[in-house]
Design a protein around this motif. Structure first.
Motif, PDB file in Angstrom:
ATOM      1  N   ALA A 151      75.455  74.054  35.239  1.00 48.73           N
ATOM      2  CA  ALA A 151      76.740  75.022  35.103  1.00 48.73           C
ATOM      3  C   ALA A 151      76.937  75.665  36.279  1.00 48.73           C
ATOM      4  O   ALA A 151      77.986  75.649  37.063  1.00 48.73           O
ATOM      5  CB  ALA A 151      76.829  75.847  33.773  1.00 48.73           C
ATOM      6  N   VAL A 152      75.815  76.503  36.771  1.00 49.92           N
ATOM      7  CA  VAL A 152      76.010  77.303  38.162  1.00 49.92           C
ATOM      8  C   VAL A 152      76.111  76.334  39.179  1.00 49.92           C
ATOM      9  O   VAL A 152      77.041  76.865  40.232  1.00 49.92           O
ATOM     10  CB  VAL A 152      74.697  77.963  38.227  1.00 49.92           C
ATOM     11  CG1 VAL A 152      74.698  78.930  39.505  1.00 49.92           C
ATOM     12  CG2 VAL A 152      74.726  79.186  37.133  1.00 49.92           C
ATOM     13  N   LEU A 153      75.518  75.334  39.251  1.00 42.72           N
ATOM     14  CA  LEU A 153      75.659  74.350  40.337  1.00 42.72           C
ATOM     15  C   LEU A 153      77.030  73.730  40.587  1.00 42.72           C
ATOM     16  O   LEU A 153      77.725  73.662  41.633  1.00 42.72           O
ATOM     17  CB  LEU A 153      74.639  73.011  40.152  1.00 42.72           C
ATOM     18  CG  LEU A 153      74.563  71.855  41.181  1.00 42.72           C
ATOM     19  CD1 LEU A 153      74.322  72.496  42.623  1.00 42.72           C
ATOM     20  CD2 LEU A 153      73.956  70.855  40.722  1.00 42.72           C
ATOM     21  N   PHE A 154      77.768  73.524  39.287  1.00 40.56           N
ATOM     22  CA  PHE A 154      78.994  72.657  39.453  1.00 40.56           C
ATOM     23  C   PHE A 154      80.163  74.009  39.861  1.00 40.56           C
ATOM     24  O   PHE A 154      81.213  73.850  40.316  1.00 40.56           O
ATOM     25  CB  PHE A 154      79.406  72.361  38.100  1.00 40.56           C
ATOM     26  CG  PHE A 154      79.166  70.962  38.050  1.00 40.56           C
ATOM     27  CD1 PHE A 154      80.204  70.029  38.277  1.00 40.56           C
ATOM     28  CD2 PHE A 154      77.807  70.368  37.564  1.00 40.56           C
ATOM     29  CE1 PHE A 154      79.795  68.402  38.137  1.00 40.56           C
ATOM     30  CE2 PHE A 154      77.601  69.029  37.564  1.00 40.56           C
ATOM     31  CZ  PHE A 154      78.572  67.986  37.861  1.00 40.56           C
ATOM     32  N   SER A 155      79.797  75.282  39.644  1.00 37.05           N
ATOM     33  CA  SER A 155      80.394  76.191  39.987  1.00 37.05           C
ATOM     34  C   SER A 155      80.747  76.282  41.577  1.00 37.05           C
ATOM     35  O   SER A 155      81.755  76.940  41.972  1.00 37.05           O
ATOM     36  CB  SER A 155      80.074  77.661  39.420  1.00 37.05           C
ATOM     37  OG  SER A 155      79.103  78.271  40.147  1.00 37.05           O
ATOM     38  N   PHE A 156      79.694  75.788  42.183  1.00 38.49           N
ATOM     39  CA  PHE A 156      79.835  75.646  43.761  1.00 38.49           C
ATOM     40  C   PHE A 156      80.627  74.559  44.207  1.00 38.49           C
ATOM     41  O   PHE A 156      80.820  74.419  45.582  1.00 38.49           O
ATOM     42  CB  PHE A 156      78.603  75.936  44.297  1.00 38.49           C
ATOM     43  CG  PHE A 156      77.762  77.221  44.119  1.00 38.49           C
ATOM     44  CD1 PHE A 156      78.079  78.060  45.172  1.00 38.49           C
ATOM     45  CD2 PHE A 156      76.903  77.365  43.128  1.00 38.49           C
ATOM     46  CE1 PHE A 156      77.451  79.321  44.987  1.00 38.49           C
ATOM     47  CE2 PHE A 156      76.343  78.633  43.040  1.00 38.49           C
ATOM     48  CZ  PHE A 156      76.731  79.652  43.829  1.00 38.49           C
ATOM     49  N   PHE A 157      81.033  73.764  43.506  1.00 36.06           N
ATOM     50  CA  PHE A 157      81.632  72.419  43.976  1.00 36.06           C
ATOM     51  C   PHE A 157      83.137  72.282  43.257  1.00 36.06           C
ATOM     52  O   PHE A 157      83.401  71.226  42.430  1.00 36.06           O
ATOM     53  CB  PHE A 157      81.057  71.214  43.536  1.00 36.06           C
ATOM     54  CG  PHE A 157      79.662  71.305  44.323  1.00 36.06           C
ATOM     55  CD1 PHE A 157      79.617  70.548  45.464  1.00 36.06           C
ATOM     56  CD2 PHE A 157      78.406  71.690  43.871  1.00 36.06           C
ATOM     57  CE1 PHE A 157      78.600  70.551  46.721  1.00 36.06           C
ATOM     58  CE2 PHE A 157      77.276  71.624  44.642  1.00 36.06           C
ATOM     59  CZ  PHE A 157      77.271  71.185  45.875  1.00 36.06           C
ATOM     60  N   MET A 215      77.163  83.916  33.073  1.00 34.93           N
ATOM     61  CA  MET A 215      76.345  83.489  34.311  1.00 34.93           C
ATOM     62  C   MET A 215      77.170  82.693  35.446  1.00 34.93           C
ATOM     63  O   MET A 215      77.066  82.991  36.509  1.00 34.93           O
ATOM     64  CB  MET A 215      75.167  82.806  34.106  1.00 34.93           C
ATOM     65  CG  MET A 215      74.227  83.529  33.278  1.00 34.93           C
ATOM     66  SD  MET A 215      72.722  82.671  32.983  1.00 34.93           S
ATOM     67  CE  MET A 215      71.699  82.549  34.199  1.00 34.93           C
ATOM     68  N   VAL A 216      77.931  81.998  34.870  1.00 38.41           N
ATOM     69  CA  VAL A 216      78.863  81.021  36.039  1.00 38.41           C
ATOM     70  C   VAL A 216      79.860  81.805  36.333  1.00 38.41           C
ATOM     71  O   VAL A 216      80.455  81.622  37.716  1.00 38.41           O
ATOM     72  CB  VAL A 216      79.452  79.978  35.160  1.00 38.41           C
ATOM     73  CG1 VAL A 216      80.495  78.963  35.856  1.00 38.41           C
ATOM     74  CG2 VAL A 216      78.213  78.857  34.734  1.00 38.41           C
TER      75      VAL A 216
END
Length: 569
Positions: free
Chosen positions: A48-54, A88-89
């Motif tokens: 989820a955190v990773l996808f928030s950067f894309f 967190m996201v």
């Protein structure tokens, strides 16, 4: 969001301090998670955190697709775990959307909002009898749809009503809202597939579905970036054509700044002209907060500040955070700027000006804008030069080469235009002064034509000083000058004429004896005769106004002994 007062910001933090701990406690008591191991939950959080950067952009709308992970997390581990993931996201999401210390209140707003919406969505899901342990595909799908719809609808209403409170003019439904609804709904089937695959193969599902989805998101970003580049290039081409069509320098400057604000976010724009002899940059145009300001700022020396360094290096400079450029600034710079883009403006490979644009937002300027704005600067440089050439040509065609005053052709055109205003009632009166130097032929014969030209220039200077912006001054021909005074009655025109006559009479003019061997300096005294006529008092025709002034000059002034003012009848 703009226009949020300090009271509202403090209220948001106060609400958050009550909502956040209470919401976490309630969601945990209502639906505590049960983990067989920590591997899968940590994998979902990381994904989820990773996808928030894309995120990717569609028609200038930024879209973050993370609801499919959010849905799978809720169906797998329940409400509390979903709340933790969303909180967190939220932090990287807000930083990606430009949150800074001045707008950190957005965290309080969005954290409270997302927490409340998650609890409402979860409570509604259970209220209608759905369960995360459902075996029926239909029930799981219906429950997921209900859960997703509550999320996007409540989020929509929450933002709308908050914007009304702060009077931000946020529309209830817009293109951005439509894209958000569609993207979230389309992600639901993917989230369900992810949930089922997690149930069957566990953490490996993140590789089978998460990585391909991430690859698709990256490809979409690249595609949309290329589309944006093509769109911006098309805009640049159209702007170039519009700039080329302008024939006034000020029109080129204003249009260039206007089009820059349409191409990218611009809160401040400065165009600085290169002065090679003095080694400094002087301000040509200053645009701040949607309006043109005066250019009375101090010049920038070569090598000084960001603009001066761009002049030295000849290379563009892009900064997207204040910390990157703050120490380089010297002199004037608004304090609320974050992003800066500065480029040299070149013509024939020579730097002729420097452009600096700035935004209050961080990361306001994408790197692809640098070559596009550079192209626009090339169009601008050509357009400015064309406008200056046109202005020079126009000035030469309108001005007397000897005195610098308007010539008779220009004056005749203006006389016609002002008479049209008089006939339409836009002017009450027009007065005309015809000024002639007495015995000028004798001066030429005695001292030479070059000396006569010196005297003509000196008289032109006196006339310009006395007339100023009161009227239109032109050289009528030979030793005659003409003045057109708008909305000036005859008595005031006569007073001005007498002032000119007496000034000339009391002035000793310096020139050189052009016919002597040594061309020594000499002092000459001369006088003028002036004829005055006014419309509509004397005539209602433009040519008759000239004839009346001419008759007054020669009959009323010259024949009466010269060095006097006479009024036409």
């Amino acid at each position: 969001m703009e226009g949020v007062s300090s009271k509202i910001k403090w209220a948001l933090w106060l609400i958050w301090s009550g909502v956040f701990p209470a919401g976490l406690y309630y969601s945990y008591q209502f639906d505590p998670p049960s983990f067989d191991s920590w591997g899968l939950p940590l994998c979902l959080i990381a994904l989820a955190v990773l996808f928030s950067f894309f995120p990717f952009t569609v028609d200038n709308t930024t879209i973050f697709i993370i609801h499919w992970i959010n849905l799978a997390a809720f169906l797998t581990y329940g409400l509390f775990f979903e709340v933790i993931i969303m909180q967190m996201v939220l932090i990287p999401l807000l930083f990606r959307s430009g949150m800074n210390l001045k707008t950190i209140y957005r965290y309080a707003l969005n954290s409270s909002m997302m927490l409340v919406i998650s609890i409402i969505a979860g409570a509604t899901y259970y209220f209608f009898g759905f369960s995360v342990t459902e075996d029926s595909l239909w029930k799981i799908t219906a429950g997921a749809a209900l859960y997703i719809m509550i999320h996007i609808i409540f989020n929509h209403f929450y933002l709308y009503f908050f914007s009304r409170i702060v009077k931000n003019g946020f529309p209830f439904f817009s293109r951005d809202t439509l894209f958000d609804y569609l993207a979230t709904l389309l992600s639901m089937p993917y989230g369900l597939a992810f949930y089922f695959l997690l149930d069957q193969i566990g953490i490996a599902a993140a590789f089978y579905l998460g990585l391909p989805f991430l690859a698709v998101a990256i490809v979409l970003r690249l595609y949309n970036n290329s589309e944006q580049v093509n769109e911006d290039l098309g805009k640049a081409g159209r702007i170039g054509h519009q700039l080329a069509a302008q024939l006034e320098v000020n029109e080129v400057l204003d249009l260039f700044v206007e089009k820059l604000t349409e191409l990218m976010p611009v809160d401040y724009a400065y165009i600085l002209d290169v002065e090679q002899e003095d080694q400094k940059l002087t301000l040509l145009r200053r645009f701040e907060n949607d309006k043109i300001e005066s250019t009375n700022l101090a010049p920038v020396l070569k090598g000084e500040g960001i603009s001066g360094q761009v002049w030295v290096s000849g290379e563009p400079v892009l900064h997207n955070k204040k910390i990157e450029w703050n120490e380089k600034v010297e002199g004037y710079m608004p304090r609320d700027i974050e992003s800066i883009l500065s480029l040299p403006i070149k013509r024939n490979s020579k730097i002729v000006a420097v452009l600096l644009v700035a935004s209050k937002r961080k990361n306001a300027y994408r790197p692809h804008l640098v070559p596009i704005v550079d192209l626009l600067c090339s169009y601008f440089a050509v357009a400015i030069q064309n406008a200056r050439n046109h202005q020079t040509t126009l000035t030469k065609s309108e001005r007397c080469a000897l005195t610098g005053l308007y010539n008779y052709r220009y004056f005749d055109e203006r006389l016609g235009l002002e008479f049209e205003k008089l006939e339409k009632g836009n002017l009450k009166e027009l007065s005309l002064l015809l000024v002639d130097i007495d015995h000028f032929k004798k001066i030429n014969d005695t001292y030479g034509h070059q000396s006569g030209n010196d005297l003509l220039r000196s008289l032109a200077s006196i006339l310009h000083e006395r007339i100023g912006d009161k009227g239109i001054l032109a050289r009528y021909g030979g030793e005659e000058f003409v003045v057109l005074l708008c909305d000036t009655p005859k008595n005031e025109a006569l007073i001005l004429a007498e002032n000119i006559r007496s000034t000339v009479e009391q002035t000793t003019f310096k020139t050189y004896h052009d016919l002597s061997d040594k061309r020594e300096a000499i002092h000459v005294e001369m006088t003028v005769s002036i004829g005055v006529s006014t419309s509509p008092e004397d005539t209602d025709d433009a040519q008759n106004l000239m004839r009346n002034a001419d008759r007054a000059l020669y009959i009323g002034a010259k024949r009466a002994g010269r060095n006097r003012v006479a009024a036409g009848v």
